[in-house]
Design an enzyme around this catalytic site. Structure first.
Site, PDB file in Angstrom:
ATOM      1  N   ASP A 435       0.836  -1.193   0.000  1.00 36.19           N
ATOM      2  CA  ASP A 435       0.000   0.000   0.000  1.00 36.19           C
ATOM      3  C   ASP A 435       0.879   1.254   0.000  1.00 36.19           C
ATOM      4  OD1 ASP A 435      -2.331   1.444   0.024  1.00 36.19           O
ATOM      5  OD2 ASP A 435      -3.054   0.656   1.938  1.00 36.19           O
ATOM      6  N   GLU A 438       2.832   6.834  -2.545  1.00 37.52           N
ATOM      7  CA  GLU A 438       2.581   8.076  -3.285  1.00 37.52           C
ATOM      8  C   GLU A 438       2.958   9.333  -2.493  1.00 37.52           C
ATOM      9  OE1 GLU A 438      -0.664   4.991  -3.673  1.00 37.52           O
ATOM     10  OE2 GLU A 438      -0.081   6.357  -2.055  1.00 37.52           O
ATOM     11  N   ASP A 501      -8.753   3.748  -3.490  1.00 40.95           N
ATOM     12  CA  ASP A 501      -9.862   4.025  -2.575  1.00 40.95           C
ATOM     13  C   ASP A 501     -11.075   4.599  -3.293  1.00 40.95           C
ATOM     14  OD1 ASP A 501      -8.087   3.162  -0.705  1.00 40.95           O
ATOM     15  OD2 ASP A 501      -7.692   5.125   0.167  1.00 40.95           O
TER      16      ASP A 501
END
Length: 754
Positions: A435, A438, A501
């Site tokens: 995950d 970024e 998401d």
């Protein structure tokens, strides 16, 4: 980023240095062409004084690929480029004469005409595919008071917005009448990028904004070519949005490099592009099955996990992978790679018990180390965390209190991180969800001296490579698989990626699909998303529609934020819908697994936008609510409460999967209404589909009671290849009203004509 004020004017504070004349053209060795372009027309000797030059160098790393490097001042460091794993020396034929110069590689040629106005053109197979005329190449000098776009891109909440630079280098390529642009990563807006401003800058922005987790500075058009900008930093695109006749891309600094990649068709472009930057690794057959997650902030322990797994089995809902999200570790400690002893006191035993149930196990990771973790002090002392310019460890409190960022440019830090993963693999973990990646800051220094702005997008590649390498080494080639959120060019080598998401709505379901189709046109072959949406709790209708969509793809995961995604939490019909589509997918595994192997060999994605598979059909050009799964199955997810859906069938004979009815289409739309247990699913004319008999697991023996189903339009020599997870392979061929097998098919298979 826009530099002009309409057609005539330049924005205040901008000084353009345009390539106006090809003043001198010469061969630079056997395979390179060098052009010295003046920034004004030279009429007399005095015009050469106080006159900047732009140097344009043409080369070729592969047949059908031409590289262009534009340089103003070349004395500084070159911007970080991507790992061009397929690049080779010795390509390109240079010709220079009194009219100009050309470089030819395979089917494509680039030509620069001598003199003014400056002109660069690309030709392939007897036609011009793109041009760069007067004022299409420039270095833009920017004063501090310049009026550009006003608001920096990126995730300002995460402190990752880029700063304005003092100079930019840009290229504009022609955008012809009817020419459509695709790609640029996983973008959730319209599939066709014409008219859009796109910033290549990774950000944690969800699926409902212009930000994207997976930014790829590569686009392709319906004219049979693509363009890769070879810069890992921020690349700004104006796709017919500043100069409506041109695609413009610009980067900060004194130089720009890009590659024009010819393929003839969109699929041909992707084949050549992925040959240059790398093709996806093979993913294991077990990874195609259903992944069930704890979800994010829900309460769970081993009893919860066991209850979910056992209830799925009792309801005949096959699960292949169980995923433990963030809270498998203690709060404030992410990542310390330690199971929370309060909820998982016996992780070794629990993992063994899950394996005994036939499950694989995935656990969540990110590249951060929380200050509370004992690993923080260890990593800081050893120099394994990214530092500020003053030598202190970079930290912030977003996500995990006082967290630091692992510096994957430091080989020792990478090995240290990997050793913790190896311990988990030895314990029984089969794969990792990587995950984040970024939120990468700019006011930092890296161990290897990398420029922070060029590392912002590149960081995710180093992170995912480190994790993937562990799995390949410990589990073996073909057994490694990630569940990664962030990516850039080259990320396709490290599958699988998921869409990030989303919210729990029909609209978000549709934007999720647009992101996946855009990513497919950017060279990524394997893709997934959170079934039911991540944020919020879907109503039963949304969940059931999303189940059908999510299981008609390569990888399928039930996952949410604050609520569980087990089907019975919605209603009993959701259980039945899950059973129908899970078993459908498992029956298609002989087909899907082969498509995955083919994707690893060719770079052609398994989930295919209609424009990729039907490039000559204008009706397919803008379609972003349906796709092909492999070459033979057309899927149109239902994005409405009513079950009403419009589906476009290109010209040909299409067989309804559910009813067997044959539709002779001339390229027409159909409006259908579906219950929750079906979606528009059509088989393409001439398809030969291998259908498996085992609907309980994705990694069964595909040849056991295999059915070869032959659809209308199949001719002699039509066929299908089937490869089992253990490597046995056979080719099934139609001939004279029967089907024959060549290879390891065995004798328990049969065939039927649909």
């Amino acid at each position: 980023m826009k530099f002009t004020d309409g057609f005539w004017q330049i924005r205040p504070g901008i000084e353009p240095l345009y390539a106006r004349e090809a003043y001198d053209i010469q061969a630079d060795g056997e395979h390179r062409l060098q052009v010295f372009a003046t920034t004004g027309v030279i009429a007399k000797r005095g015009d050469t004084l106080n006159r900047p030059l732009l140097t344009v160098t043409l080369s070729s790393p592969l047949p059908d690929v031409i590289g262009v490097r534009i340089e103003h001042h070349s004395g500084g460091p070159r911007p970080q480029g991507f790992d061009l794993v397929g690049a080779e020396d010795g390509h390109g034929v240079v010709v220079v004469d009194e009219t100009g110069g050309s470089l030819t590689s395979g089917r494509v040629s680039a030509r620069v005409a001598q003199g003014a106005p400056f002109g660069l053109s690309f030709e392939a197979e007897g036609r011009t595919i793109a041009t760069a005329g007067d004022k299409s190449i420039a270095n833009m000098r920017v004063r501090p008071d310049a009026q550009l776009d006003g608001v920096p891109v990126g995730n300002a909440r995460g402190g990752t917005a880029r700063a304005a630079a003092s100079a930019y280098t840009l290229q504009q390529l022609s955008l012809g009448v009817g020419e459509l642009v695709y790609g640029l990563g996983e973008r959730f807006g319209p599939l066709v990028k014409n008219g859009q401003t796109v910033d290549i800058w990774n950000a944690d922005g969800g699926t409902s904004s212009e930000q994207a987790y997976k930014n790829v500075p590569f686009h392709l058009t319906n004219r049979g070519y693509g363009v890769l900008v070879n810069d890992t930093g921020h690349v700004s695109y104006e796709v017919g949005s500043e100069a409506v006749e041109r695609v413009q891309f610009s980067v900060a600094g004194e130089s720009l490099e890009y590659f024009v990649i010819y393929g003839g068709t969109p699929a041909g472009v992707l084949e050549r592009y992925t040959e240059l930057v790398g093709r996806p690794a093979r993913v294991p057959a077990w990874s195609y099955g259903l992944w069930l997650s704890t979800s994010f902030t829900t309460d769970y322990d081993e009893a919860t996990v066991t209850r979910f797994v056992d209830e799925m089995a009792a309801r005949e809902l096959p699960v292949s992978v169980f995923h433990f999200d963030c809270f498998w570790m203690r709060e404030f400690n992410w990542c310390d790679f330690e199971w929370d002893p309060r909820t998982f006191p016996d992780p070794d035993g629990m993992l063994a018990r899950l394996h005994e149930k036939g499950l694989r196990v995935c656990v969540w990771l990110n590249p951060y180390i929380g200050q509370r973790s004992k690993l923080f002090a260890e990593a800081a002392e050893r120099g394994y965390l990214v530092k500020r310019p003053d030598g202190s460890v970079w930290q912030w409190d977003l996500w995990q209190a006082g967290m630091g960022l692992v510096d994957f440019t430091n080989p020792d830090a990478t090995r240290w991180y990997q050793d913790h993963l190896r311990r988990l693999v030895a314990q029984g973990v089969d794969c990792f969800k990587t995950d984040f990646g970024e939120r990468i800051p700019l006011e930092v220094e890296y161990f290897d001296g990398s420029a922070p702005d060029r590392m912002h997008n590149r960081y995710t590649q180093l992170y995912n490579e480190a994790v993937f390498e562990v799995l390949e080494q410990e589990r073996g080639e073909g057994e490694a698989v990630l569940f990664a959120r962030s990516a850039t060019t080259g990320g396709q080598r490290l599958p699988v990626h998921w869409g990030g998401d989303s919210t729990s709505t029909y609209e978000s379901m549709a934007e999720t699909l647009r992101g996946g189709l855009s990513l497919a046109l950017s060279g990524f072959s394997f893709w997934s998303h959170d079934i039911g949406g991540f944020e919020g709790t879907p109503d039963a209708g949304v969940f059931k529609r999303w189940v059908a969509f999510g299981l008609l793809g390569t990888h399928s995961r039930f996952h949410g934020s604050g609520s569980y995604r087990v089907p019975w939490a919605f209603d009993e019909e959701a259980v039945e819908v899950t059973r129908v589509f899970t078993k459908l997918k498992l029956s298609l595994m002989p087909y899907l697994y082969q498509q995955g192997l083919d994707a690893s060999a060719t770079g052609i994605p398994v989930m295919r936008p209609m424009a990729l598979e039907f490039p000559d059909d204008p009706g397919a050009a803008y379609l972003d609510r349906q796709y092909l799964l492999g070459p033979s199955l057309l899927v149109a997810p239902v994005f409405s409460e009513s079950g009403e859906v419009d589906v476009y069938l290109p010209s040909g004979r299409w067989t309804n999967w559910w009813t067997g009815d044959v539709v002779d289409s001339q390229g027409t739309w159909r409006r259908e209404r579906h219950g929750f247990d079906t979606v528009p699913l059509y088989v393409r004319e001439g398809a030969v589909l291998p259908i498996g008999a085992d609907e309980t697991r994705p990694d069964s023996d595909y040849f056991e009671r295999l059915t070869i189903r032959v659809y209308p339009g199949a001719t002699d020599a039509s066929g299908a290849t089937v490869t089992a997870p253990d490597g046995r392979s056979a080719r099934f061929t139609v001939s004279g009203g029967t089907v024959s097998a060549d290879g390891d098919a065995g004798d328990s298979w049969g065939f039927e004509f649909a």
